[in-house]
Design an enzyme around this catalytic site. Structure first.
Site, PDB file in Angstrom:
ATOM      1  CE  LYS A  35      -4.243  -1.698   0.214  1.00 39.92           C
ATOM      2  NZ  LYS A  35      -5.220  -1.442  -0.870  1.00 39.92           N
ATOM      3  CD  GLU A  92     -10.128   4.180   0.872  1.00 40.47           C
ATOM      4  OE1 GLU A  92     -10.029   5.401   0.681  1.00 40.47           O
ATOM      5  OE2 GLU A  92      -9.393   3.340   0.310  1.00 40.47           O
ATOM      6  CB  SER A 115      -0.473  -7.961  -1.218  1.00 39.15           C
ATOM      7  OG  SER A 115      -1.302  -8.779  -0.415  1.00 39.15           O
TER       8      SER A 115
END
Lengths: 399, 263
Positions: free
Chosen positions: A96, A118, A384
């Protein structure tokens, strides 16, 4: 990073569409903000000073390039050659941060003073809080009340980083509702606030901008693979898809390589037919959510269905428009992975390779048993994120 | 002529548009609320089609949407209710909602049914103007439906002109950068914006919405526009007085128009 609009059928076109998906379906209150971004994002990320700062931060702050690890014992288990793209080794513990670094630099160049975001699993929230701390910008993160409970370590991390975490109490109190609340916050603060969307969802240009920032994953994979195997392209690339940002990044530089099979893992939750699922392509149909036309889970009347997944990061009723297009054009193959399969795969990787994956990434790992890959084929899995945040969930399965 | 156009021709000032959510507080409240609003003298009625993710709306309207969906409200059912009560209602009716449920219903089917049950216009805040122009405008016109777009204090002049050209009925002026129901009053900034738009001489009449709730805010809005829209304040009224609509609604509408009236 490719810096122009390309003419690939799998990339965004000049109108902001991936095939028939995408666009900017937003109320007028959001139009000036989104338009400001649309007009400027390519110009900004094309600037040499931006590129230099972005790549320097990726290298020195995030810790890129992340390794491409040959998972020998896992490969033996599945009788094929498996490489793990270790996004779990990024600073903050997931891919991210690639995007939040990029977007905070864009926000700075647009003169924004405050960031709103968010988060589902909290990984994007942590990554946003991190870059806000780094750049000294105010940070407000909306998170579903239920997600705040099940991902408490990430809530604490965001607070320690100086962010304000606001519980979203509407609807299912998960990612979808956190997204609604963040959008509302942006509507109410249109001038000085930038909304850092964490996935390849939302109105154009977000899906394209986020995909470009995440494309560093596949750019590195190509180079690393060449060095390790003598070929730049694998036979398979597997990634999990909630909104789909790690998948967008992992697929990006392979989209126009027909020899590379793209595999997306969706969260089937307790099973496709149980009513507790988040497998969008299996259960959804075209519609409009959070500013883009995409595939989403909805009732016959067009009401968005509350999704369910054991993994907060995949608990989303839609997918990014890029993925909707990959699905509809059959460029990518989508698998539905149950909670149980994901947890099993997490334990398998932990015990075979000494890596505890995030629950999200475990869905990608669970595709291995469904691929039918041969020993000489090369499989790249985008790992991830790391599983520290999911320990409470994993612990329940230890007995 | 469309009832909305007729209204603005006959009454270019002090137009009061009241919003309520279909299926709220109870599933079958559409008819009694419509009747009470007509009786009380609302000039225009905007009915919200409940949606699971109404991002342009604030908490009050979102909760009314959620309750209405739990009650079982659907577009199909709303059309049935409207069909049954339209003969008794002379007031122009607008439907407001989000694009996804409309698209799932089928645009053409939706517009045709709107015409059949006597809907005069539509407000779909997340419908992009270029998509409207390219894909929906013709269908709206075919079924005699007026289309109302929103403008905000951040909408630039070129875009306002474009929106004015693509709107008919009226232009919906969102009073400030906000979601519905979050404003507490009318600020100097808002007045500057109202007056700026007033000087633009748009082709369409203008109604001001967001933050209008009582006589004072309504009167201020009417100084700068053809009238105003009340949503969240009316929803709160319905919530607090479920079941006693004629009296409560009459008294509320009266209080909006008359400074001395007390609810």
């Amino acid at each position: 990073m490719e810096l122009e609009i390309t003419h690939s059928p799998y990339q965004v076109d000049e109108e902001g569409y991936y095939g028939t998906f995408g666009g900017a379906f937003i109320p007028e209150m959001l139009y000036p903000n989104v338009e400001e971004l649309r007009e400027n994002y390519l110009k900004i990320i094309n600037e040499p000073s931006f590129q230099q700062e972005f790549h320097a931060l990726l290298e020195d702050y995030v810790g890129r390039p992340t390794p491409l690890f040959l998972a020998s014992r896992l490969s033996k288990q599945y009788n094929t050659t498996i490489y793990l793209k270790r996004e779990d080794l990024c600073h903050t513990g997931a891919h991210k941060v690639n995007n939040t670094i990029g977007q905070i630099l864009v926000a700075q160049r647009l003169g924004k003073k405050r960031i709103v975001a968010e988060t589902g699993a909290g990984q994007h929230g942590v990554a946003t809080a991190t870059v806000c701390a780094l750049m000294g910008l105010e940070c407000i993160v909306y998170m579903g009340k239920i997600d705040m409970e099940r991902q408490k370590p990430n809530v604490d991390r965001m607070r320690m980083l100086g962010a304000t975490v606001v519980p979203a109490v509407s609807g299912s109190q998960t990612l979808k509702d956190a997204t609604n609340e963040a959008m509302r916050h942006w509507i109410n603060n249109p001038v000085d606030t930038h909304y850092i969307i964490g996935s390849v969802v939302g109105p154009h240009p977000y899906p394209d901008m986020v995909a470009r920032f995440q494309s560093v994953i596949s750019a590195e994979t190509r180079k690393q693979l060449l060095r390790k195997t003598g070929r730049e392209t694998p036979d398979y690339v597997i990634a999990c898809v909630g909104g789909g940002s790690n998948a967008a990044g992992a697929f990006y530089h392979f989209l126009d390589e027909p020899s590379v099979k793209l595999v997306a893992a969706e969260a089937a939750g307790q099973g496709l037919t149980t009513g507790h699922s988040a497998a969008t392509t299996a259960l959804g149909k075209p519609g409009i959510l959070h500013g883009s036309r995409t595939i989403l889970m909805q009732t016959e009347d067009g009401q968005v269905v509350e999704p369910y997944s054991i993994s907060a990061g995949l608990d989303y009723p839609g997918i990014g428009p890029m993925h909707a297009n990959l699905f509809l054009s059959s460029r990518a193959k989508f698998f539905s992975i149950t909670d149980e399969e994901a947890v099993e795969s997490a334990f398998e990787l932990s015990r075979l390779e000494g890596i505890i994956p995030a629950l999200e990434s475990s869905h990608a790992l669970a595709c291995l048993s469904k691929l039918g890959a041969t020993p000489d084929e090369v499989v790249v899995i985008c790992l991830s994120g790391r599983g520290d945040k999911d320990l409470a969930t994993y612990t329940k399965h230890l007995e | 002529m469309n009832r909305i156009s007729q209204l603005f021709q006959q009454k270019p000032e002090q137009v009061l548009n009241i919003y309520f959510t279909a299926g709220f507080p109870k599933l079958n409240d559409t008819m009694p609320i419509l009747e009470a609003l007509q009786e009380a003298g609302a000039d225009l009625i905007e009915i919200g089609m409940p949606y699971s993710d109404p991002v342009a709306d604030g908490e009050t309207i979102q909760q009314s949407n959620q309750k209405a969906l739990e009650n079982g409200m659907t577009i199909k059912l709303l059309f049935e209710q409207l069909k049954a009560c339209r003969p008794k209602i002379k007031t122009p009716i607008l439907l407001m909602g989000y694009l996804n449920p409309v698209v799932q219903f089928g645009i053409e089917n939706f517009c045709r049914t709107c015409q059949e049950v006597g809907v005069d216009g539509l407000i779909l805040p997340d419908m992009p103007i270029d998509v409207y122009q390219r894909e929906y405008k013709e269908v709206f016109e075919k079924y005699g439906l007026l289309n109302i777009f929103l403008i905000t204090p951040q909408t630039n002049e070129t875009r306002i002109r474009k929106i004015d050209a693509l709107s008919n009925g009226f232009v919906y002026m969102v009073s400030s950068a906000s979601t519905t129901g979050t404003q507490t009053g009318i600020t100097t900034e808002m007045v500057e914006y109202f007056s700026r738009i007033q000087k633009m001489n748009l082709a369409n009449p203008r109604l001001i919405g967001f933050g209008i709730k009582d006589n004072e805010t309504f009167a201020t809005a009417c100084q700068f526009a053809n009238g105003a829209i009340i949503g969240s304040a009316f929803i709160r009224l319905l919530q607090q007085n479920s079941g006693n609509f004629p009296k409560v609604i009459e008294s509320y509408i009266h209080s909006i128009r008359q400074p001395e009236a007390v609810i």
